[in-house]
Design an enzyme around this catalytic site. Structure first.
Site, PDB file in Angstrom:
ATOM      1  N   HIS A  18       6.921  39.168 -20.397  1.00 15.20           N
ATOM      2  CA  HIS A  18       6.818  38.259 -19.246  1.00 15.20           C
ATOM      3  C   HIS A  18       6.862  36.806 -19.721  1.00 15.20           C
ATOM      4  O   HIS A  18       7.496  35.957 -19.092  1.00 15.20           O
ATOM      5  CB  HIS A  18       5.513  38.500 -18.474  1.00 15.20           C
ATOM      6  CG  HIS A  18       5.604  39.590 -17.456  1.00 15.20           C
ATOM      7  ND1 HIS A  18       5.136  40.856 -17.664  1.00 15.20           N
ATOM      8  CD2 HIS A  18       6.122  39.600 -16.215  1.00 15.20           C
ATOM      9  CE1 HIS A  18       5.352  41.593 -16.591  1.00 15.20           C
ATOM     10  NE2 HIS A  18       5.954  40.858 -15.686  1.00 15.20           N
TER      11      HIS A  18
ATOM     12  N   GLU B 103      12.446  40.688 -19.108  1.00 14.82           N
ATOM     13  CA  GLU B 103      11.548  41.575 -18.380  1.00 14.82           C
ATOM     14  C   GLU B 103      12.251  42.268 -17.208  1.00 14.82           C
ATOM     15  O   GLU B 103      11.900  43.379 -16.821  1.00 14.82           O
ATOM     16  CB  GLU B 103      10.378  40.714 -17.890  1.00 14.82           C
ATOM     17  CG  GLU B 103       9.028  41.288 -18.175  1.00 14.82           C
ATOM     18  CD  GLU B 103       8.697  42.341 -17.152  1.00 14.82           C
ATOM     19  OE1 GLU B 103       8.265  43.428 -17.560  1.00 14.82           O
ATOM     20  OE2 GLU B 103       8.891  42.083 -15.962  1.00 14.82           O
TER      21      GLU B 103
ATOM     22  N   LEU C 116      -2.431  34.977 -18.274  1.00 19.82           N
ATOM     23  CA  LEU C 116      -2.513  33.538 -18.016  1.00 19.82           C
ATOM     24  C   LEU C 116      -1.373  32.822 -18.736  1.00 19.82           C
ATOM     25  O   LEU C 116      -0.822  31.844 -18.226  1.00 19.82           O
ATOM     26  CB  LEU C 116      -3.875  33.050 -18.514  1.00 19.82           C
ATOM     27  CG  LEU C 116      -4.407  31.731 -17.982  1.00 19.82           C
ATOM     28  CD1 LEU C 116      -4.293  31.640 -16.477  1.00 19.82           C
ATOM     29  CD2 LEU C 116      -5.865  31.544 -18.419  1.00 19.82           C
TER      30      LEU C 116
ATOM     31  N   ASP D 111       1.835  33.690 -19.292  1.00 21.35           N
ATOM     32  CA  ASP D 111       3.117  33.570 -18.584  1.00 21.35           C
ATOM     33  C   ASP D 111       2.977  32.753 -17.301  1.00 21.35           C
ATOM     34  O   ASP D 111       3.920  32.136 -16.833  1.00 21.35           O
ATOM     35  CB  ASP D 111       3.778  34.950 -18.365  1.00 21.35           C
ATOM     36  CG  ASP D 111       3.209  35.766 -17.224  1.00 21.35           C
ATOM     37  OD1 ASP D 111       3.390  35.370 -16.062  1.00 21.35           O
ATOM     38  OD2 ASP D 111       2.601  36.824 -17.483  1.00 21.35           O
ATOM     39  N   GLN D 112       1.753  32.713 -16.759  1.00 21.31           N
ATOM     40  CA  GLN D 112       1.570  31.986 -15.502  1.00 21.31           C
ATOM     41  C   GLN D 112       1.390  30.477 -15.697  1.00 21.31           C
ATOM     42  O   GLN D 112       1.689  29.687 -14.809  1.00 21.31           O
ATOM     43  CB  GLN D 112       0.381  32.574 -14.738  1.00 21.31           C
ATOM     44  CG  GLN D 112       0.666  34.022 -14.311  1.00 21.31           C
ATOM     45  CD  GLN D 112      -0.567  34.757 -13.826  1.00 21.31           C
ATOM     46  OE1 GLN D 112      -1.338  34.220 -13.030  1.00 21.31           O
ATOM     47  NE2 GLN D 112      -0.768  35.972 -14.298  1.00 21.31           N
TER      48      GLN D 112
ATOM     49  N   GLN E  43       1.751  31.797  -5.883  1.00 22.57           N
ATOM     50  CA  GLN E  43       2.170  31.136  -7.129  1.00 22.57           C
ATOM     51  C   GLN E  43       3.622  30.667  -7.076  1.00 22.57           C
ATOM     52  O   GLN E  43       4.013  29.765  -7.799  1.00 22.57           O
ATOM     53  CB  GLN E  43       1.975  32.082  -8.316  1.00 22.57           C
ATOM     54  CG  GLN E  43       0.505  32.198  -8.709  1.00 22.57           C
ATOM     55  CD  GLN E  43       0.308  33.078  -9.924  1.00 22.57           C
ATOM     56  OE1 GLN E  43       1.130  33.935 -10.216  1.00 22.57           O
ATOM     57  NE2 GLN E  43      -0.783  32.884 -10.642  1.00 22.57           N
TER      58      GLN E  43
HETATM   59  P1  ATP Z   1       8.325  44.238 -10.225  1.00 18.86           P
HETATM   60  O1  ATP Z   1       9.669  43.692 -10.296  1.00 18.86           O
HETATM   61  O2  ATP Z   1       7.863  45.098 -11.362  1.00 18.86           O
HETATM   62  O3  ATP Z   1       7.969  44.819  -8.883  1.00 18.86           O
HETATM   63  P2  ATP Z   1       6.559  42.152  -9.751  1.00 18.86           P
HETATM   64  O4  ATP Z   1       7.377  41.261  -8.914  1.00 18.86           O
HETATM   65  O5  ATP Z   1       5.449  42.898  -9.048  1.00 18.86           O
HETATM   66  O6  ATP Z   1       7.486  43.066 -10.546  1.00 18.86           O
HETATM   67  P3  ATP Z   1       6.224  41.129 -12.406  1.00 18.86           P
HETATM   68  O7  ATP Z   1       7.582  40.569 -12.560  1.00 18.86           O
HETATM   69  O8  ATP Z   1       5.869  42.311 -13.259  1.00 18.86           O
HETATM   70  O9  ATP Z   1       5.898  41.405 -10.928  1.00 18.86           O
HETATM   71  O10 ATP Z   1       5.120  39.992 -12.634  1.00 18.86           O
HETATM   72  C1  ATP Z   1       3.759  40.265 -12.535  1.00 18.86           C
HETATM   73  C2  ATP Z   1       2.899  39.013 -12.701  1.00 18.86           C
HETATM   74  O11 ATP Z   1       1.537  39.405 -12.491  1.00 18.86           O
HETATM   75  C3  ATP Z   1       2.950  38.383 -14.080  1.00 18.86           C
HETATM   76  O12 ATP Z   1       2.890  36.963 -13.938  1.00 18.86           O
HETATM   77  C4  ATP Z   1       1.655  38.870 -14.760  1.00 18.86           C
HETATM   78  O13 ATP Z   1       1.104  37.950 -15.696  1.00 18.86           O
HETATM   79  C5  ATP Z   1       0.730  39.001 -13.562  1.00 18.86           C
HETATM   80  N1  ATP Z   1      -0.312  40.034 -13.797  1.00 18.86           N
HETATM   81  C6  ATP Z   1      -0.118  41.359 -13.946  1.00 18.86           C
HETATM   82  N2  ATP Z   1      -1.289  41.998 -14.164  1.00 18.86           N
HETATM   83  C7  ATP Z   1      -2.258  41.042 -14.165  1.00 18.86           C
HETATM   84  C8  ATP Z   1      -3.675  41.057 -14.357  1.00 18.86           C
HETATM   85  N3  ATP Z   1      -4.336  42.185 -14.589  1.00 18.86           N
HETATM   86  N4  ATP Z   1      -4.343  39.884 -14.293  1.00 18.86           N
HETATM   87  C9  ATP Z   1      -3.662  38.731 -14.073  1.00 18.86           C
HETATM   88  N5  ATP Z   1      -2.337  38.647 -13.872  1.00 18.86           N
HETATM   89  C10 ATP Z   1      -1.633  39.786 -13.923  1.00 18.86           C
END
Ligand code: ATP
Length: 353
Positions: free
Chosen positions: A318, A13, A285, A287-288, A103
């Protein structure tokens, strides 16, 4: 002294999640790590404010030594020493996501030797991050099922771009994380749609709710519009599906120039895909939860109730990236098998032998 785990931030990702999961797992295991190519997959690579806040917060909780912790940095070295439970306050600045910072800290603090209290200031409902309602209704009930007790209070809403929101979090730790099996949703107990509107006409929320009710053919008494206070304008609509074994939340984020019906349609499409499938856990949920199940399996032995399985849809990038990061730190076994065209069963176990 452990050799550092080497992480390539450009893999999979290629975003902030690899960094946050590495911080979380480094705190839990005590293993230092070095990450290169931070957020190489993004238009503006390197640490941004939200990521730096997560780094500094993790360093405070884990009394860690840091190198490269600066805005724009593409390499970070993180060496934790001891986890300190207690009272913390972190500001994510403008509207950076408070839930993503939380988290990062939770896996270590739910296993710490005492309770903690955290106040986080910034954004509470950000695009591309778990919104508060998802955290409270979908994510935390599952974490709490694993043993610890974590409660959150939304003290002030914070929407992009003004932010200014505040969450307060109480953490009662556990000795270990019990595993769980989520192989079917069980009966549907409740379905609802709610729009939040801050400093904007209520009609925006009313149109969103009406659109979801229409597309779902749901009765009007499962819809609500809440006019909430915030420092700036904001709007989200969320659909909640409460089943016997899990609650899922799908969110549409209102933004300038996008019609309310379109925002509602985004949340509706995600909810419809979920309802039309046998997935128990939706794509976010999934990936979390992976790091939580990974830590459960890592701490336990195969005779105990640790690790677990869940049924979800096709794995997102993710989730696949998360699996690689978890394996780099924990060496647990994670297998995703195909159950049908759209279904995957994910098993997280203690590594055999
Ligand atoms: P970036 O490097 O793009 O700035 P970031 O640090 O903001 O990234 P990501 O690496 O894209 O974040 O991770 C985003 C997290 O948010 C993931 O765990 C994803 O599951 C969660 N997430 C994104 N959209 C939703 C949503 N609508 N509801 C719940 N969780 C979400």
């Amino acid at each position: 002294m452990h050799a550092p785990v080497m992480i390539d931030g450009s893999q999979g990702e290629g975003g902030g999640q690899i960094l946050r999961s590495s911080l979380a797992l480094s705190l839990v295991t005590g293993r230092p790590f070095v990450i290169d190519n931070i957020r190489a997959g993004r238009g503006k690579p390197g640490l941004m404010r939200q990521h730096l806040t997560a780094v500094l917060a993790a360093a405070e909780v884990g009394a860690a030594e840091l190198e490269g912790a600066a805005i724009g940095s593409r390499r970070l070295s993180f060496t934790p020493t001891t986890i300190r439970s207690g009272s913390y306050r972190f500001g994510v600045g403008t509207a950076g996501s408070t839930t993503l910072v939380l988290q990062t800290l939770l896996p270590a603090l739910v296993l710490a030797d005492g309770p903690s209290e955290i106040v986080l200031e910034g954004g509470t409902h950000n695009t591309w991050a778990p919104p508060f309602h998802f955290l409270e209704r979908a994510y935390l009930p599952l974490l709490n099922r694993m043993g610890p007790q974590v409660s959150v209070r939304l003290e002030r809403y914070g929407f992009y771009p003004v932010g200014g929101g505040r969450l307060s979090v109480q953490i009662q730790p556990a000795k270990s994380l019990m595993g769980f099996h989520l192989v079917n949703r069980g009966e549907t107990k409740a379905k609802s749609v709610c729009a939040l509107v801050a400093n904007l006409p209520a009609a925006i929320g009313e149109r969103e709710v009406k659109e979801v009710l229409r597309r779902m053919s749901w009765p009007s008494d499962v819809g609500c519009v809440l006019d909430v206070g915030a420092s700036g304008p904001g709007n989200v609509v969320f659909i909640e599906i409460e089943s016997a074994h899990v609650t899922e939340v799908f969110t549409g984020f209102g933004r300038l120039g996008t019609k309310s019906e379109h925002v509602a349609g985004e949340a509706w499409r995600e909810a419809r895909t979920y309802l039309a499938s046998d997935a128990v856990v939706g794509p976010y949920l999934s990936d979390q939860l992976l790091p939580l199940l990974g830590v459960s399996a890592w701490r336990g032995d195969s005779s105990a109730n640790v690790g677990g399985r869940f049924r979800t849809g096709p794995l997102t990038r993710h989730s696949t990236t998360q699996i690689e990061t978890i394996q780099a730190f924990l060496g647990v076994q994670i297998v995703a098998s195909t159950v049908d065209n759209h279904g995957r069963m994910v098993d997280v176990d203690v590594r055999p032998g």
